[in-house]
Design a protein around this motif. Structure first.
Motif, PDB file in Angstrom:
ATOM      1  N   ARG A  24      -0.764  -4.844  -2.575  1.00  0.00           N
ATOM      2  CA  ARG A  24       0.385  -3.700  -1.990  1.00  0.00           C
ATOM      3  C   ARG A  24       1.539  -4.140  -1.924  1.00  0.00           C
ATOM      4  NH1 ARG A  24      -2.036  -0.697   3.417  1.00  0.00           N
ATOM      5  NH2 ARG A  24       0.767   0.895   3.297  1.00  0.00           N
ATOM      6  N   PHE A  25       1.561  -5.722  -2.722  1.00  0.00           N
ATOM      7  CA  PHE A  25       2.469  -6.731  -3.115  1.00  0.00           C
ATOM      8  C   PHE A  25       1.225  -7.143  -4.519  1.00  0.00           C
ATOM      9  CE2 PHE A  25       4.194 -10.359  -3.329  1.00  0.00           C
ATOM     10  CZ  PHE A  25       5.463 -10.496  -3.246  1.00  0.00           C
ATOM     11  N   THR A  26       2.218  -7.368  -5.552  1.00  0.00           N
ATOM     12  CA  THR A  26       1.260  -7.120  -6.913  1.00  0.00           C
ATOM     13  C   THR A  26       2.138  -8.643  -7.541  1.00  0.00           C
ATOM     14  OG1 THR A  26       2.974  -5.534  -8.299  1.00  0.00           O
ATOM     15  CG2 THR A  26       1.448  -4.484  -7.053  1.00  0.00           C
ATOM     16  N   GLY A  27       0.995  -8.824  -8.519  1.00  0.00           N
ATOM     17  CA  GLY A  27       1.635  -9.676  -8.790  1.00  0.00           C
ATOM     18  C   GLY A  27       2.486  -8.922 -10.151  1.00  0.00           C
ATOM     19  N   GLY A  28       3.213 -10.232 -11.226  1.00  0.00           N
ATOM     20  CA  GLY A  28       4.080 -10.238 -12.275  1.00  0.00           C
ATOM     21  C   GLY A  28       5.752 -10.395 -11.595  1.00  0.00           C
ATOM     22  N   ASP A  80      -2.063   4.146   6.208  1.00  0.00           N
ATOM     23  CA  ASP A  80      -1.102   3.463   6.063  1.00  0.00           C
ATOM     24  C   ASP A  80       0.422   3.885   5.000  1.00  0.00           C
ATOM     25  OD1 ASP A  80      -1.410   4.214   8.719  1.00  0.00           O
ATOM     26  OD2 ASP A  80      -1.349   2.629  10.011  1.00  0.00           O
ATOM     27  N   HIS A  81       1.487   3.914   5.172  1.00  0.00           N
ATOM     28  CA  HIS A  81       2.342   3.728   4.203  1.00  0.00           C
ATOM     29  C   HIS A  81       3.505   2.980   5.141  1.00  0.00           C
ATOM     30  CE1 HIS A  81       6.700   4.824   3.231  1.00  0.00           C
ATOM     31  NE2 HIS A  81       6.128   4.150   1.426  1.00  0.00           N
ATOM     32  N   ALA A  82       3.856   1.473   4.544  1.00  0.00           N
ATOM     33  CA  ALA A  82       5.091   1.186   4.687  1.00  0.00           C
ATOM     34  C   ALA A  82       6.593   1.173   4.048  1.00  0.00           C
ATOM     35  CB  ALA A  82       4.706  -0.795   4.659  1.00  0.00           C
ATOM     36  N   VAL A  83       7.073   0.783   5.349  1.00  0.00           N
ATOM     37  CA  VAL A  83       8.774   0.750   4.829  1.00  0.00           C
ATOM     38  C   VAL A  83       9.204  -0.744   4.862  1.00  0.00           C
ATOM     39  CG1 VAL A  83      11.159   1.480   4.773  1.00  0.00           C
ATOM     40  CG2 VAL A  83       8.982   3.026   4.920  1.00  0.00           C
ATOM     41  N   ASP A 140       4.152  -0.301  -1.781  1.00  0.00           N
ATOM     42  CA  ASP A 140       5.395   0.711  -0.715  1.00  0.00           C
ATOM     43  C   ASP A 140       7.080   0.802  -0.638  1.00  0.00           C
ATOM     44  OD1 ASP A 140       3.117   0.788   1.887  1.00  0.00           O
ATOM     45  OD2 ASP A 140       2.845  -1.244   0.995  1.00  0.00           O
ATOM     46  N   SER A 141       7.396   1.225   0.019  1.00  0.00           N
ATOM     47  CA  SER A 141       8.549   1.747  -0.164  1.00  0.00           C
ATOM     48  C   SER A 141       9.488   0.924   0.711  1.00  0.00           C
ATOM     49  CB  SER A 141       8.960   2.583   1.042  1.00  0.00           C
ATOM     50  OG  SER A 141       8.718   3.726   0.662  1.00  0.00           O
ATOM     51  N   PHE A 142      10.666   0.486   0.083  1.00  0.00           N
ATOM     52  CA  PHE A 142      11.958  -1.201  -0.075  1.00  0.00           C
ATOM     53  C   PHE A 142      12.337  -0.749   0.346  1.00  0.00           C
ATOM     54  CE2 PHE A 142      12.842  -4.481  -2.167  1.00  0.00           C
ATOM     55  CZ  PHE A 142      12.958  -5.844  -0.970  1.00  0.00           C
ATOM     56  N   ILE A 143      13.467  -1.723   0.994  1.00  0.00           N
ATOM     57  CA  ILE A 143      14.630  -1.933   0.838  1.00  0.00           C
ATOM     58  C   ILE A 143      15.716  -2.963   1.059  1.00  0.00           C
ATOM     59  CG2 ILE A 143      14.845  -0.924   2.784  1.00  0.00           C
ATOM     60  CD1 ILE A 143      17.609   0.789   2.565  1.00  0.00           C
ATOM     61  N   HIS A 144      16.615  -3.550   0.190  1.00  0.00           N
ATOM     62  CA  HIS A 144      17.435  -4.357   0.226  1.00  0.00           C
ATOM     63  C   HIS A 144      19.056  -4.417   0.783  1.00  0.00           C
ATOM     64  CE1 HIS A 144      19.780  -7.254  -2.045  1.00  0.00           C
ATOM     65  NE2 HIS A 144      20.113  -8.103  -1.186  1.00  0.00           N
ATOM     66  N   SER A 145      18.786  -4.459   1.199  1.00  0.00           N
ATOM     67  CA  SER A 145      20.638  -4.015   1.577  1.00  0.00           C
ATOM     68  C   SER A 145      21.506  -5.618   1.815  1.00  0.00           C
ATOM     69  CB  SER A 145      21.122  -2.948   2.290  1.00  0.00           C
ATOM     70  OG  SER A 145      20.382  -3.420   3.757  1.00  0.00           O
ATOM     71  N   ILE A 157       8.094  -2.983   8.419  1.00  0.00           N
ATOM     72  CA  ILE A 157       8.214  -4.674   7.942  1.00  0.00           C
ATOM     73  C   ILE A 157       9.467  -5.176   7.579  1.00  0.00           C
ATOM     74  CG2 ILE A 157       7.049  -6.014   7.287  1.00  0.00           C
ATOM     75  CD1 ILE A 157       4.678  -4.534   7.209  1.00  0.00           C
ATOM     76  N   ALA A 158       9.981  -6.042   8.220  1.00  0.00           N
ATOM     77  CA  ALA A 158      11.060  -6.403   7.532  1.00  0.00           C
ATOM     78  C   ALA A 158      10.713  -7.978   7.267  1.00  0.00           C
ATOM     79  CB  ALA A 158      12.484  -6.711   8.894  1.00  0.00           C
TER      80      ALA A 158
END
Lengths: 393, 313
Positions: free
Chosen positions: B14-18, B42-45, B67-72, B106-107
């Motif tokens: 779910r957390f890829t290389g590169g 399960d989906h994750a934000v 998964d969906s991701f947010i940084h503010s 998840i934060a």
């Protein structure tokens, strides 16, 4: 049938929020906006809305939670004043750059320091370049109407920007006035369902929001953001037209009061317009061609329309309830004079900083400003461009 | 089912290389292992505070997050994710989301974004009890801006704002005990862990945190080769030494009950942990022995205190 009632500005705004029934409200108390989350949390506690109310530990977290919520797919609202808005500062810019149509009621209050809880516009004026649409309202009715329209403006696909609904602390927020409310179902139908194209909680189509955006892309993204603000003006007018069909109440980019043949005019924001209209009426009785412009939409700034409206005046006073501390003039003055430059020549324009920290603005003060304008028309001379009204010097 | 790394590793990443995290950095190991504890359906934000992790994994137009991701911003990942979780609750209630399947919130924050500038936002979100997991990847300094001290930096560590000079020998203060601070929020689940061995401890704690209802907190050691100045292949050795010297005990707190998950049979002297790290090099100069002794005494006292909290003393 519209519902006739008597409400304070804050109560009216809370009622508008109840009628919109947003998905998330995240808020933190600060005078004079505190009543909004108070009223709203009682709506939640009594089951009158099915909103998730997030009682955050600061305004910074209020705006952060609003950003998280709106990005996740929720219609989101909050309210604040003065230092609360200042604490949100960083996040205001991020909300706008993420194109999240959050609706924020700003109950205008003097920004510290020194600390002061009363009204001026130093809070929202400082946020004028944060990328939010800014609407200003003179009365409880306008604060209520503007919030309902704010939802529709911000969420329009051509805009997708957050919107501030600004009105004066205490003068408008706490004074009880007659108001005409729209029926719940009509408000719901007017704002419609919030259907974002992309959102975090869409598990079938995950998205990523808020990247590191360097030299290759940042500029293009800011250019796109600017485009949204340029398109907002048309949308604001369309929404106003639809709103007029619903309620009979007409809204534009600004209100023109006895401007058709006005030779002297003042440009003002929010509740002082009410006081000034009374003075205009008195002057008109004496045969003075006085007029007034009350700004409703400050961002985007209606440059062409305001220039056209002022073009026949001989002298104008721009009233700023906030100082820019640039030793040259307040923010509204700077915007108005920039708008006129190169579009209309020869109009004499002066600036008054007034009412800071809730200093009363009386009809005599406004009459003094018109007298100064009439003197300029008579002599053709401006003695001082940048002035203070009602202060002991 | 017993934990089996080989089985777990077969799950789709779910957390890829590169991504652009440094070789030998603990943080991507932490995020990858935490996400592996999610049920595949399960989906994750996921949210991240501004920091190495954020700027290296989501550089427009590329993202390492499936998964969906947010940084503010830097100080507010807890508040941001709490808002996304509130949105989920409201949207579910209003029937705007499909009834089936779960979304986990998840934060991720470094120690700068968690112990320091983000502490208020973290405390608020945890106290409000959002159904979310906050994961601090603790590398003991502001690494993203170039190794400045934080309240998680250990005493005497050489950083760029607590330099080991000729008069002041590195950071003057002990580190803040954030895990216990969070435990005292009386959360349903708080744990301290590290990526060691076959990742069983980290995986199981992540799984427990993800699938315990309410606000849960994980403090995970995440060594930084640039800031700690160790050879990059030694990542796993350094993590293990932190646990074996008890400078980073593995424990969990469930509704106030403290359990120490690992007690070394032979607690190693702290020199073993300090020696491979350039940030402590000055401690090994002649005349500085008392500093190492002082660090040892502090570790011993905190370890004893933890055992007492766990009812083992």
């Amino acid at each position: 049938m519209a519902i006739r009632d008597r409400l304070s500005g804050n109560e009216a705004v809370a009622v508008a929020m109840k009628q919109v029934n947003p998905d998330v409200v995240a808020a933190f108390p600060i005078t004079p906006s505190t009543e909004i989350p108070q009223y709203f949390s009682s709506f939640v506690a009594d089951g009158k809305v099915d909103t998730e109310f997030v009682p955050v530990e600061s305004e910074h977290s209020a705006m952060s939670a609003c950003i998280g919520a709106q990005a996740a797919g929720a219609r989101t609202m909050t309210a604040t004043s003065a230092n609360g808005l200042a604490l949100m500062w960083e996040m205001l810019y991020i909300a706008a750059s993420c194109k999240l149509p959050i609706a924020l009621s700003v109950v205008n209050r003097a920004l510290s320091g020194p600390i002061n809880i009363h009204n001026d516009h130093s809070d929202s004026m400082g946020a004028r370049d944060s990328g939010w649409v800014q609407l200003y309202g003179e009365t409880n009715q306008e604060a209520y109407d503007n919030l309902i329209q704010a939802v529709k403006i911000g969420e329009h696909p051509d805009v997708l920007l957050p919107v501030m609904n600004c009105y004066d602390g205490f003068i408008t927020s706490h004074a009880v006035e007659n108001i005409e409310l729209i029926e719940d179902e009509k408000v719901k139908a007017f704002v419609g369902d919030y259907k974002p194209e992309h959102y975090l909680n869409d598990k079938e189509n995950p998205i990523a929001v808020g990247p590191l955006d360097l030299q290759n892309h940042y500029f293009e993204h800011k250019r796109q953001q600017a485009e949204s603000m340029m398109k907002a003006k048309k949308v604001i007018l369309e929404v106003a037209e639809e709103f007029e069909k619903l309620t009979g109440r007409k809204y534009g980019l600004f209100e023109e009061y006895k401007m058709e043949d006005a030779e002297v005019a003042i440009v003002v924001i929010n509740s002082t317009a009410g006081t000034a209209k009374y003075v205009v009426d008195q002057l008109r009785e004496k045969g003075v061609k006085a007029g007034l412009i009350k700004i409703r939409v400050y961002r985007p700034f209606p440059v062409d329309e305001i220039t056209a409206a002022l073009s026949k005046c001989k002298a104008i006073a721009v009233m700023d309830k906030a100082d820019s501390f640039n030793a040259a003039g307040g923010p509204l003055f700077t915007d108005i004079t920039s708008a006129l430059y190169g579009r209309v020549d020869g109009i004499k324009v002066i600036n008054y900083i007034y009412g800071l920290g809730g200093r009363d603005v009386r009809t005599d003060d406004i009459a003094f400003v018109y007298d100064a304008l009439l003197e300029i028309v008579k002599t053709g001379e401006i003695k001082s461009v940048y002035n203070y009204l009602g202060v002991r010097e | 089912m017993a934990y089996n790394l080989k089985q777990e590793a077969k799950k789709p990443e779910r957390f890829t290389g590169g991504h652009r995290m440094c070789a030998g950095c603990g943080a991507p190991v932490v995020s990858r292992t935490v996400l592996r504890a999610l049920k595949p359906e399960d989906h994750a934000v996921v949210g991240a505070a501004t920091g190495c992790m954020e700027v290296s994994t989501f550089l427009y137009p590329y993202t390492a997050w499936k998964d969906s991701f947010i940084h503010s911003a830097f100080e507010n990942v807890a508040a941001t994710i709490s808002g996304a979780e509130a949105a989920y609750v409201a949207m579910k209630r209003k029937g705007k989301l499909p009834a089936d399947g779960e979304t986990k919130f998840i934060a991720f924050g470094g120690d700068g974004g968690t112990y320091d500038i983000g502490l208020q936002s973290l405390s608020g979100a945890m106290e409000r009890g959002h159904d979310m997991v906050y994961v601090c990847y603790d590398n003991g300094a502001y690494m993203n801006t170039g190794i400045q001290r934080s309240s998680a930096t250990p005493k005497y560590a050489d950083t760029t704002t607590s330099p080991a000079g000729s008069v002041i020998p590195g950071k003057s203060q002990y580190r803040k005990d954030l895990t216990l601070i969070m435990a005292n929020h009386r959360l349903p689940y708080v744990a301290q862990t590290a990526p060691i061995g076959n990742f069983r401890d980290l995986h199981q704690k992540a799984e427990k945190a993800l699938y315990t209802k309410g606000a849960c907190f994980l403090n995970v050691l995440a060594p930084c080769p640039r800031g700690w100045r160790y050879d990059t292949p030694k990542l796993m050795d350094i993590s293990k030494l932190a646990v074996e010297t008890c400078i980073w005990p593995l424990y969990e707190v469930e509704n106030g009950k403290v359990t120490v998950n690992y007690k070394p049979k032979n607690k190693l002297p702290v020199e073993e942990y300090l020696k491979p790290q350039g940030r402590f090099r000055h401690l090994f100069k002649k005349g500085n022995e008392h500093m190492i002794a002082e660090i040892q005494a502090e570790i011993d006292s905190r370890w004893e205190e933890l055992l007492m909290l766990a009812g083992e003393k």
